[in-house]
Motif scaffolding. Structure first.
Motif, PDB file in Angstrom:
ATOM      1  N   GLN A   1       0.854  -1.359   0.031  1.00 42.01           N
ATOM      2  CA  GLN A   1       0.266  -0.050   0.132  1.00 42.01           C
ATOM      3  C   GLN A   1       0.903   1.226  -0.079  1.00 42.01           C
ATOM      4  OE1 GLN A   1      -2.646   0.387   3.542  1.00 42.01           O
ATOM      5  NE2 GLN A   1      -4.165   1.546   2.353  1.00 42.01           N
ATOM      6  N   LEU A   2       0.606   2.255  -0.795  1.00 42.88           N
ATOM      7  CA  LEU A   2       1.267   3.413  -0.940  1.00 42.88           C
ATOM      8  C   LEU A   2       0.525   4.362  -0.435  1.00 42.88           C
ATOM      9  CD1 LEU A   2       3.067   3.164  -4.236  1.00 42.88           C
ATOM     10  CD2 LEU A   2       3.906   2.652  -2.151  1.00 42.88           C
ATOM     11  N   VAL A   3       0.755   5.386   0.527  1.00 42.14           N
ATOM     12  CA  VAL A   3      -0.104   6.482   0.750  1.00 42.14           C
ATOM     13  C   VAL A   3       0.564   7.778   0.891  1.00 42.14           C
ATOM     14  CG1 VAL A   3      -1.560   7.253   2.758  1.00 42.14           C
ATOM     15  CG2 VAL A   3      -1.368   4.715   2.439  1.00 42.14           C
ATOM     16  N   GLU A   4      -0.134   8.715  -0.148  1.00 45.96           N
ATOM     17  CA  GLU A   4       0.246   9.960  -0.278  1.00 45.96           C
ATOM     18  C   GLU A   4      -0.041  11.037   0.638  1.00 45.96           C
ATOM     19  OE1 GLU A   4      -0.257   8.340  -4.481  1.00 45.96           O
ATOM     20  OE2 GLU A   4      -1.405   8.573  -2.611  1.00 45.96           O
ATOM     21  N   SER A   5       0.832  11.914   1.185  1.00 47.36           N
ATOM     22  CA  SER A   5       0.080  13.137   1.685  1.00 47.36           C
ATOM     23  C   SER A   5       0.919  14.327   1.362  1.00 47.36           C
ATOM     24  CB  SER A   5       0.415  12.890   3.189  1.00 47.36           C
ATOM     25  OG  SER A   5       1.712  12.608   3.736  1.00 47.36           O
ATOM     26  N   GLY A   6       0.546  15.545   2.047  1.00 46.16           N
ATOM     27  CA  GLY A   6       1.327  16.684   1.910  1.00 46.16           C
ATOM     28  C   GLY A   6       0.604  17.541   0.846  1.00 46.16           C
TER      29      GLY A   6
END
Length: 118
Positions: A3-8
């Motif tokens: 799982q890849l989770v982006e933020s920002g």
């Protein structure tokens, strides 16, 4: 299951900076190529930047060269995209991708919205 989770992501003004993060879970990140892509409304997804897993070599789309920087912290299973001098045309959903096989990325995040106002 990786799982890849982006933020920002967020809403900023032209000329501002943002730093996107992408955290991988499920397996180690340090042996795969990682990249950032973006998709603006009504447009196809486009390549932004990539970073190699072994040598850390980077490559950028011409439209972001000199303004964006991709980096990684393998100890934290994280890839970053530092975006400086943002322009309204940088507005898009930014996606993290990893594990390139035959030029196709196998893992994708859900995306994070970046909006740059003029």
């Amino acid at each position: 299951q990786v799982q890849l989770v982006e933020s920002g992501g967020g809403l900023v003004q032209a000329g501002d900076s943002l730093r996107l993060s992408c955290v991988a879970s499920g397996r180690a990140f340090n042996s795969v190529t990682a990249a950032w892509f973006r998709q603006a409304p009504g447009k196809e997804r486009e390549f932004v930047a990539t970073i190699g897993w072994s040598d850390g070599n980077t490559d950028y789309a011409d439209s972001v060269k000199g303004r964006f920087a991709i980096s990684r912290d393998n100890s934290k299973n994280t890839v970053f995209l530092q975006m400086n001098t943002l322009k309204p045309e940088d507005t898009a959903v930014y996606f993290c991708a990893a594990n390139r096989l035959r030029d196709v990325y196998q893992w994708w995040g859900q995306g994070t919205q970046v909006t740059v106002s003029s």
